[in-house]
Motif scaffolding. Structure first.
Motif, PDB file in Angstrom:
ATOM      1  N   SER A 160       0.834  -1.202   0.000  1.00  0.00           N
ATOM      2  CA  SER A 160       0.000   0.000   0.000  1.00  0.00           C
ATOM      3  C   SER A 160       0.866   1.248   0.000  1.00  0.00           C
ATOM      4  N   ALA A 161       0.464   2.239  -0.797  1.00  0.00           N
ATOM      5  CA  ALA A 161       1.132   3.542  -0.843  1.00  0.00           C
ATOM      6  C   ALA A 161       0.283   4.565  -0.100  1.00  0.00           C
ATOM      7  N   LEU A 162       0.895   5.293   0.819  1.00  0.00           N
ATOM      8  CA  LEU A 162       0.216   6.371   1.533  1.00  0.00           C
ATOM      9  C   LEU A 162       0.637   7.689   0.905  1.00  0.00           C
ATOM     10  N   ARG A 163      -0.295   8.344   0.250  1.00  0.00           N
ATOM     11  CA  ARG A 163       0.001   9.612  -0.412  1.00  0.00           C
ATOM     12  C   ARG A 163      -0.204  10.750   0.578  1.00  0.00           C
ATOM     13  N   LEU A 164       0.897  11.430   0.897  1.00  0.00           N
ATOM     14  CA  LEU A 164       0.900  12.410   1.973  1.00  0.00           C
ATOM     15  C   LEU A 164       0.903  13.834   1.448  1.00  0.00           C
ATOM     16  N   PRO A 165       0.116  14.724   2.069  1.00  0.00           N
ATOM     17  CA  PRO A 165       0.278  16.161   1.841  1.00  0.00           C
ATOM     18  C   PRO A 165       1.474  16.646   2.658  1.00  0.00           C
ATOM     19  N   PRO A 166       1.767  17.945   2.682  1.00  0.00           N
ATOM     20  CA  PRO A 166       2.871  18.427   3.517  1.00  0.00           C
ATOM     21  C   PRO A 166       2.735  17.962   4.962  1.00  0.00           C
ATOM     22  N   VAL A 167       3.856  17.493   5.512  1.00  0.00           N
ATOM     23  CA  VAL A 167       3.859  16.900   6.850  1.00  0.00           C
ATOM     24  C   VAL A 167       4.526  17.869   7.823  1.00  0.00           C
ATOM     25  N   TYR A 168       3.880  18.091   8.973  1.00  0.00           N
ATOM     26  CA  TYR A 168       4.443  18.983   9.976  1.00  0.00           C
ATOM     27  C   TYR A 168       4.783  18.209  11.248  1.00  0.00           C
ATOM     28  N   GLY A 169       5.665  18.791  12.035  1.00  0.00           N
ATOM     29  CA  GLY A 169       6.105  18.187  13.284  1.00  0.00           C
ATOM     30  C   GLY A 169       7.506  18.657  13.597  1.00  0.00           C
ATOM     31  N   GLN A 170       8.020  18.258  14.749  1.00  0.00           N
ATOM     32  CA  GLN A 170       9.378  18.635  15.132  1.00  0.00           C
ATOM     33  C   GLN A 170      10.372  18.129  14.094  1.00  0.00           C
ATOM     34  N   GLY A 171      11.199  19.040  13.569  1.00  0.00           N
ATOM     35  CA  GLY A 171      12.194  18.664  12.576  1.00  0.00           C
ATOM     36  C   GLY A 171      11.721  18.743  11.147  1.00  0.00           C
ATOM     37  N   MET A 172      10.543  19.328  10.912  1.00  0.00           N
ATOM     38  CA  MET A 172      10.009  19.409   9.548  1.00  0.00           C
ATOM     39  C   MET A 172      10.909  20.277   8.679  1.00  0.00           C
ATOM     40  N   LYS A 173      10.810  20.047   7.358  1.00  0.00           N
ATOM     41  CA  LYS A 173      11.607  20.786   6.399  1.00  0.00           C
ATOM     42  C   LYS A 173      10.688  21.380   5.335  1.00  0.00           C
ATOM     43  N   GLY A 174      11.285  21.945   4.302  1.00  0.00           N
ATOM     44  CA  GLY A 174      10.528  22.400   3.146  1.00  0.00           C
ATOM     45  C   GLY A 174       9.754  23.681   3.393  1.00  0.00           C
ATOM     46  N   ASN A 175       8.644  23.818   2.656  1.00  0.00           N
ATOM     47  CA  ASN A 175       7.883  25.066   2.671  1.00  0.00           C
ATOM     48  C   ASN A 175       7.285  25.385   4.031  1.00  0.00           C
ATOM     49  N   LEU A 176       6.875  24.347   4.779  1.00  0.00           N
ATOM     50  CA  LEU A 176       6.290  24.614   6.085  1.00  0.00           C
ATOM     51  C   LEU A 176       7.321  25.185   7.050  1.00  0.00           C
ATOM     52  N   ALA A 193      -2.708  37.219  -0.216  1.00  0.00           N
ATOM     53  CA  ALA A 193      -1.795  36.236  -0.807  1.00  0.00           C
ATOM     54  C   ALA A 193      -1.796  34.921  -0.036  1.00  0.00           C
ATOM     55  N   LEU A 194      -2.618  34.838   1.011  1.00  0.00           N
ATOM     56  CA  LEU A 194      -2.614  33.665   1.883  1.00  0.00           C
ATOM     57  C   LEU A 194      -4.004  33.063   2.032  1.00  0.00           C
ATOM     58  N   THR A 195      -4.808  33.182   0.969  1.00  0.00           N
ATOM     59  CA  THR A 195      -6.188  32.684   1.041  1.00  0.00           C
ATOM     60  C   THR A 195      -6.315  31.208   0.665  1.00  0.00           C
ATOM     61  N   ALA A 196      -5.284  30.643   0.047  1.00  0.00           N
ATOM     62  CA  ALA A 196      -5.351  29.241  -0.376  1.00  0.00           C
ATOM     63  C   ALA A 196      -5.577  28.330   0.826  1.00  0.00           C
ATOM     64  N   VAL A 197      -6.324  27.266   0.590  1.00  0.00           N
ATOM     65  CA  VAL A 197      -6.624  26.289   1.638  1.00  0.00           C
ATOM     66  C   VAL A 197      -5.835  25.017   1.337  1.00  0.00           C
ATOM     67  N   ARG A 198      -5.191  24.464   2.349  1.00  0.00           N
ATOM     68  CA  ARG A 198      -4.343  23.291   2.161  1.00  0.00           C
ATOM     69  C   ARG A 198      -4.639  22.224   3.197  1.00  0.00           C
ATOM     70  N   SER A 199      -4.514  20.993   2.779  1.00  0.00           N
ATOM     71  CA  SER A 199      -4.489  19.884   3.724  1.00  0.00           C
ATOM     72  C   SER A 199      -3.056  19.665   4.184  1.00  0.00           C
ATOM     73  N   LEU A 200      -2.906  19.443   5.462  1.00  0.00           N
ATOM     74  CA  LEU A 200      -1.629  19.082   6.058  1.00  0.00           C
ATOM     75  C   LEU A 200      -1.825  17.782   6.836  1.00  0.00           C
ATOM     76  N   ILE A 201      -0.731  17.212   7.317  1.00  0.00           N
ATOM     77  CA  ILE A 201      -0.828  16.054   8.197  1.00  0.00           C
ATOM     78  C   ILE A 201       0.361  16.067   9.151  1.00  0.00           C
ATOM     79  N   SER A 202       0.121  15.703  10.395  1.00  0.00           N
ATOM     80  CA  SER A 202       1.206  15.640  11.373  1.00  0.00           C
ATOM     81  C   SER A 202       1.975  14.338  11.208  1.00  0.00           C
ATOM     82  N   ASN A 203       3.267  14.388  11.560  1.00  0.00           N
ATOM     83  CA  ASN A 203       4.049  13.151  11.485  1.00  0.00           C
ATOM     84  C   ASN A 203       3.501  12.098  12.440  1.00  0.00           C
TER      85      ASN A 203
END
Length: 309
Positions: A160-176, A193-203
């Motif tokens: 099974s493949a788990l398709r993840l949106p941006p992941v947040y938590g201690q040590g996160m990288k990237g755009n977040l 400029a910040l009206t977009a809605v996004r799904s995130l997920i915690s580690n």
């Protein structure tokens, strides 16, 4: 029961190892840098994509399940061949060995970039046609295909493949992480400029999903879309971080057109489209099978900044 976890010293992998141990699993860590896992009882080197078959088979001794977290992520500067080797070829080699030598499940941490590009606006679920738009996304999609083909060729289910949106938590990288640093400055930011809605997920929620799939009696489906229970606006993400830092939100009401014009003049239309795109991940399928998504994204982001501050 033993679980082989690749990338176990990484941001998500560490949390998965912790949750699996809490659930009573023994862990074998396979890492490109095994010295980082000093103190763990069962640590082995992760073979490279072109290693002989015996190297991959050797990983599987006494292993029931495999959780494949190791990846070359899209926060790294790399070419198509590098992404393909790390995210597609290596995944296929591991899946072939697992399909041959284990009798359990193979969970692969993929990404919504295997399905859509950063400028896509809409809802993403398991039925969304895969149309990756970047080298990273193509490599993750090819990794999914290689994994499923390996298990199908062996007459096996359980991959099974788990398709993840941006992941947040201690040590996160990237755009977040970049957005969190921006929030820490306290500079006024244009709300338009910040009206977009996004799904995130915690580690932690990712780790919970992996644990759930390894412990539920029914085999997993080939793909799942993950995400927190509710998406959040970009402005809410900034406000949550600033609340955690003890700062006011400082979101200034300004029209969007000046920023869009500047992006156009600078030839950054694609970056602008990615900034304003709304991407909502629908986690209904796995939630219907008993997994509980994170319900307090704002509070988790706020706490993350509070701990960082």
């Amino acid at each position: 029961m033993k679980v082989l976890v690749t990338g176990a010293t990484g941001f998500i992998g560490r949390r998965i190892v912790s949750r699996l141990r809490e659930a009573g699993f023994d862990i074998r860590i396979a890492s490109r840098l095994p010295q980082r896992a000093a103190g763990a009882d069962d640590v082995v080197a992760l073979p490279g994509a072109e290693a002989p078959e015996e190297a991959f088979l050797a990983l599987m001794g006494d292993v029931a399940h495999v959780v494949h977290c190791a990846a070359l992520n899209n926060d790294r500067s790399a070419g198509e061949a590098d992404f393909q080797a790390a995210n597609a070829t290596l995944t296929g080699r591991l899946a072939q060995a697992a399909a041959t030598r284990t009798d359990g499940r193979f969970i692969y941490l993929s990404s919504i970039r295997a399905v859509v590009g950063p400028d896509f606006s809409g809802t993403i679920d398991e039925a969304t046609p895969a149309a990756p738009q970047c080298a990273y996304g193509r490599s993750k999609r090819e990794g999914e295909i290689a994994m499923l083909e390996a298990f199908t060729a062996a007459g096996r289910t359980g991959a099974s493949a788990l398709r993840l949106p941006p992941v947040y938590g201690q040590g996160m990288k990237g755009n977040l992480r970049g957005l969190m640093r921006l929030a820490a400055t306290g500079l006024p930011l244009p709300s338009a400029a910040l009206t977009a809605v996004r799904s995130l997920i915690s580690n932690d929620a990712v780790a919970g999903a992996v644990t759930h799939l390894l412990t539920r009696p029914m085999p997993p489906r080939p793909t799942y879309i993950l995400g927190d229970a509710s998406p959040v606006a970009m402005s809410e993400i900034v406000a949550a971080f600033r609340s955690g830092y003890g700062r006011p939100a400082r979101l200034v009401p300004m029209p969007a057109w000046p920023f869009r014009l500047v992006a156009t003049l600078l030839g950054r239309q694609a970056s602008w489209q990615a900034l304003v795109a709304t991407q909502i991940c629908d986690p209904t399928l796995l939630a219907s099978e008993g997994w509980t998504p994170e319900a307090d994204t704002f509070g988790r982001l706020e706490e993350l900044a509070r701990q960082a501050g």
